[in-house]
Design an enzyme around this catalytic site. Sequence first.
Site, PDB file in Angstrom:
ATOM      1  N   LYS A  22       0.833  -1.213   0.000  1.00 25.48           N
ATOM      2  CA  LYS A  22       0.000   0.000   0.000  1.00 25.48           C
ATOM      3  C   LYS A  22       0.863   1.257   0.000  1.00 25.48           C
ATOM      4  O   LYS A  22       0.651   2.169  -0.801  1.00 25.48           O
ATOM      5  CB  LYS A  22      -0.906  -0.003   1.238  1.00 25.48           C
ATOM      6  CG  LYS A  22      -1.546   1.352   1.529  1.00 25.48           C
ATOM      7  CD  LYS A  22      -2.459   1.323   2.743  1.00 25.48           C
ATOM      8  CE  LYS A  22      -1.840   1.738   4.040  1.00 25.48           C
ATOM      9  NZ  LYS A  22      -1.604   3.160   4.244  1.00 25.48           N
ATOM     10  N   ASN A  23       1.837   1.308   0.916  1.00 22.60           N
ATOM     11  CA  ASN A  23       2.557   2.569   1.094  1.00 22.60           C
ATOM     12  C   ASN A  23       3.557   2.853  -0.031  1.00 22.60           C
ATOM     13  O   ASN A  23       4.064   3.968  -0.135  1.00 22.60           O
ATOM     14  CB  ASN A  23       3.210   2.627   2.480  1.00 22.60           C
ATOM     15  CG  ASN A  23       2.144   2.749   3.571  1.00 22.60           C
ATOM     16  OD1 ASN A  23       0.980   3.060   3.281  1.00 22.60           O
ATOM     17  ND2 ASN A  23       2.519   2.488   4.810  1.00 22.60           N
ATOM     18  N   CYS A 117      -5.372   7.688   9.068  1.00 22.10           N
ATOM     19  CA  CYS A 117      -5.587   7.207  10.430  1.00 22.10           C
ATOM     20  C   CYS A 117      -5.279   8.298  11.449  1.00 22.10           C
ATOM     21  O   CYS A 117      -4.360   9.083  11.268  1.00 22.10           O
ATOM     22  CB  CYS A 117      -4.692   6.000  10.697  1.00 22.10           C
ATOM     23  SG  CYS A 117      -5.131   4.568   9.726  1.00 22.10           S
ATOM     24  N   ARG A 122      -0.225  14.906  12.826  1.00 21.69           N
ATOM     25  CA  ARG A 122       0.503  14.434  11.635  1.00 21.69           C
ATOM     26  C   ARG A 122       0.889  15.643  10.794  1.00 21.69           C
ATOM     27  O   ARG A 122       0.307  15.909   9.736  1.00 21.69           O
ATOM     28  CB  ARG A 122      -0.357  13.432  10.846  1.00 21.69           C
ATOM     29  CG  ARG A 122      -0.666  12.183  11.670  1.00 21.69           C
ATOM     30  CD  ARG A 122      -1.364  11.104  10.880  1.00 21.69           C
ATOM     31  NE  ARG A 122      -0.481  10.422   9.945  1.00 21.69           N
ATOM     32  CZ  ARG A 122      -0.818   9.306   9.293  1.00 21.69           C
ATOM     33  NH1 ARG A 122      -1.991   8.752   9.492  1.00 21.69           N
ATOM     34  NH2 ARG A 122       0.021   8.751   8.443  1.00 21.69           N
ATOM     35  N   ASP A 305       3.851   0.263  12.126  1.00 22.97           N
ATOM     36  CA  ASP A 305       2.582  -0.267  11.614  1.00 22.97           C
ATOM     37  C   ASP A 305       2.317  -1.692  12.099  1.00 22.97           C
ATOM     38  O   ASP A 305       1.195  -2.187  11.999  1.00 22.97           O
ATOM     39  CB  ASP A 305       2.548  -0.201  10.073  1.00 22.97           C
ATOM     40  CG  ASP A 305       2.573   1.240   9.583  1.00 22.97           C
ATOM     41  OD1 ASP A 305       2.274   2.149  10.384  1.00 22.97           O
ATOM     42  OD2 ASP A 305       2.915   1.472   8.410  1.00 22.97           O
ATOM     43  N   ARG A 397      -9.186  -0.268   3.887  1.00 22.33           N
ATOM     44  CA  ARG A 397      -8.308   0.735   3.265  1.00 22.33           C
ATOM     45  C   ARG A 397      -6.940   0.139   2.942  1.00 22.33           C
ATOM     46  O   ARG A 397      -6.240   0.624   2.053  1.00 22.33           O
ATOM     47  CB  ARG A 397      -8.076   1.917   4.233  1.00 22.33           C
ATOM     48  CG  ARG A 397      -9.137   2.992   4.181  1.00 22.33           C
ATOM     49  CD  ARG A 397      -8.706   4.205   4.990  1.00 22.33           C
ATOM     50  NE  ARG A 397      -7.312   4.515   4.731  1.00 22.33           N
ATOM     51  CZ  ARG A 397      -6.395   4.763   5.657  1.00 22.33           C
ATOM     52  NH1 ARG A 397      -6.720   4.753   6.927  1.00 22.33           N
ATOM     53  NH2 ARG A 397      -5.162   5.032   5.327  1.00 22.33           N
TER      54      ARG A 397
HETATM   55  N1  EPU Z   1       6.571  14.203  10.967  1.00 24.23           N
HETATM   56  C1  EPU Z   1       6.797  15.535  11.215  1.00 24.23           C
HETATM   57  N2  EPU Z   1       6.739  16.407  10.162  1.00 24.23           N
HETATM   58  C2  EPU Z   1       6.497  15.992   8.895  1.00 24.23           C
HETATM   59  C3  EPU Z   1       6.281  14.635   8.642  1.00 24.23           C
HETATM   60  C4  EPU Z   1       6.334  13.746   9.704  1.00 24.23           C
HETATM   61  O1  EPU Z   1       7.013  15.927  12.358  1.00 24.23           O
HETATM   62  O2  EPU Z   1       6.479  16.850   7.991  1.00 24.23           O
HETATM   63  C5  EPU Z   1       6.633  13.229  12.083  1.00 24.23           C
HETATM   64  C6  EPU Z   1       5.285  12.543  12.293  1.00 24.23           C
HETATM   65  O3  EPU Z   1       4.447  13.306  13.140  1.00 24.23           O
HETATM   66  C7  EPU Z   1       5.715  11.220  12.904  1.00 24.23           C
HETATM   67  C8  EPU Z   1       7.071  10.933  12.245  1.00 24.23           C
HETATM   68  O4  EPU Z   1       7.506  12.182  11.721  1.00 24.23           O
HETATM   69  O5  EPU Z   1       5.918  11.385  14.286  1.00 24.23           O
HETATM   70  C9  EPU Z   1       7.027   9.927  11.123  1.00 24.23           C
HETATM   71  O6  EPU Z   1       6.045  10.290  10.162  1.00 24.23           O
HETATM   72  P1  EPU Z   1       6.160   9.879   8.618  1.00 24.23           P
HETATM   73  O7  EPU Z   1       6.154  11.135   7.821  1.00 24.23           O
HETATM   74  O8  EPU Z   1       7.270   8.930   8.444  1.00 24.23           O
HETATM   75  O9  EPU Z   1       4.778   9.149   8.388  1.00 24.23           O
HETATM   76  P2  EPU Z   1       3.833   9.251   7.133  1.00 24.23           P
HETATM   77  O10 EPU Z   1       4.624   9.385   5.905  1.00 24.23           O
HETATM   78  O11 EPU Z   1       2.726  10.216   7.379  1.00 24.23           O
HETATM   79  C10 EPU Z   1       3.882   6.707   6.573  1.00 24.23           C
HETATM   80  C11 EPU Z   1       2.875   5.608   6.428  1.00 24.23           C
HETATM   81  C12 EPU Z   1       2.336   5.229   7.801  1.00 24.23           C
HETATM   82  C13 EPU Z   1       3.489   4.803   8.703  1.00 24.23           C
HETATM   83  C14 EPU Z   1       4.568   5.904   8.751  1.00 24.23           C
HETATM   84  C15 EPU Z   1       5.812   5.485   9.503  1.00 24.23           C
HETATM   85  C16 EPU Z   1       1.941   6.120   4.269  1.00 24.23           C
HETATM   86  C17 EPU Z   1       0.785   6.575   3.476  1.00 24.23           C
HETATM   87  N3  EPU Z   1       1.782   6.086   5.598  1.00 24.23           N
HETATM   88  O12 EPU Z   1       3.177   7.795   7.154  1.00 24.23           O
HETATM   89  O13 EPU Z   1       1.509   4.104   7.567  1.00 24.23           O
HETATM   90  O14 EPU Z   1       3.026   4.584  10.014  1.00 24.23           O
HETATM   91  O15 EPU Z   1       4.957   6.253   7.399  1.00 24.23           O
HETATM   92  O16 EPU Z   1       6.368   4.339   8.940  1.00 24.23           O
HETATM   93  O17 EPU Z   1       2.975   5.749   3.721  1.00 24.23           O
HETATM   94  C18 EPU Z   1      -0.253   2.646   7.918  1.00 24.23           C
HETATM   95  O18 EPU Z   1       0.031   2.125   6.826  1.00 24.23           O
HETATM   96  O19 EPU Z   1      -1.044   2.136   8.740  1.00 24.23           O
HETATM   97  C19 EPU Z   1       0.372   3.921   8.269  1.00 24.23           C
HETATM   98  C20 EPU Z   1      -0.132   4.727   9.190  1.00 24.23           C
END
Ligand code: EPU
Length: 427
Positions: A22-23, A117, A122, A305, A397
């Site tokens: 998915k990701n 989620c 975020r 995850d 999802r």
């Molecule tokens: N963060 C910041 N600023 C940013 C971006 C992130 O402070 O601009 C912080 C977040 O608050 C968090 C940490 O950095 O504490 C990591 O966030 P990340 O950006 O890595 O997460 P994401 O890209 O929003 C993706 C996956 C998530 C998974 C995380 C971590 C997707 C669509 N989602 O989220 O997947 O938990 O990476 O591996 O790729 C899931 O699949 O269930 C899911 C939630």
Amino acid sequence: MEKFVIRGGNPLQGDVNIGGAKNAAVAILPATILAADKCLIENLPCISDVMASLQILSELGASIRMVSRSTYEIDTTHIISTEVSNELSRQMRASYYFLGALLGRFGAGQVAMPGGCNLGPRPIDQHLKAFAALGAEDSVEYGQIHVKAGSLTGSHVFFDTVSVGATMNAMLAAVLAKGTTVLENVAREPHIVDLANFLNMMGADVRGAGTDVIKIHGVQKLHGCDYSVIPDQIEAGSYMVGAAITKGDVTLHNVIPKHMEPITAKLRAAGCEIWEYDDALRIRRTGELCALKIKTMPHPGFPTDMQPLMTTLLSLAKGTSIVTEGIWENRFRYVDELIHMGANIRVDGQVAVIEGVQELHPAPLRATDLRAGAAMVMAALAANGVSEIDETIHIERGYENIVEKLQQLGADIRRVEIPAHAASRAM
Ligand code: EPU
């Protein structure tokens, strides 16, 4: 609305095919915009986040042709719009990848503040920091994020925090920028490497993905290609937990065992036997589960995850386990559901202390988010008796055909339509 009705107690046994990640898929689909050409994307998981991404592409002006359930041909030549509609962007977190891709190709993009989620705050400040370094301006008005740039120029970005989303978005925006971009302190997840491989197949020059520094030499133009998305590490890990929690014996096909290492290491430590093959894994549990200490971390650490699934498994392990959530502020909301099932778990901030119990009891359960929902399914499979899980929309999802795949493994699980009047009473 639907719910799952599960009669637990059957060990999961047999073979299961793992779908595409998915990701990775939710970044690769927007990335097709950069080609301004035809791409054939294979091994797409059949889940609502992928369907929403395809719909966004179509609304922007791409032509989409379904070749099979998991393969789509996407022609982004005639995209005319740079604005993603509100309703679709709010459906999933990953809609933010359209910002990077649209900015990269057209110098402008707009999406609504993304949904997804509820795991605590975020922010997307690191995404915007990378866009700004490349020369883009951003503004947020009425819940819409706008980015625009006269032209994009390669730059040096040191991320303040390791972010999967910001790393991928920066890559999307930088591949067509003039000059060289260096991204430091980047995420190293398998889906980062997959996106880099896809961009390179389209003619980009991205190096270092999988390490903590990515170097991108901007190119003038990309072209279409055929690409197959990697298998889903977390879907695979979820079925491994399913086998472990039900004392089952399951062989997973279409996996990359190397990607599974952070998960297999912990499952072995918990007492499971695991065999690795070229593109398959077999997991069996016969003895007792042992307590563990786990802290979630960016790859190659233990993936956040998988945290709800492992906490659920450890609720049945002998002794005291400690699970620390190192990525998200609020990822233990599902623990109350496990407590209703008889688990003994105390959560203090980012730490859960789990005293293993002998068994979980069936209960009415709620899927509070995608992975928590999958964890509830596994908990219900382990509990002798009938459990019902509401709000399964979160699960669908990210898990393709979860009911059918579990049935094939011998689980007694059904998808049941909730009549509209009953659903509105339940909300
Ligand atoms: N963060 C910041 N600023 C940013 C971006 C992130 O402070 O601009 C912080 C977040 O608050 C968090 C940490 O950095 O504490 C990591 O966030 P990340 O950006 O890595 O997460 P994401 O890209 O929003 C993706 C996956 C998530 C998974 C995380 C971590 C997707 C669509 N989602 O989220 O997947 O938990 O990476 O591996 O790729 C899931 O699949 O269930 C899911 C939630």
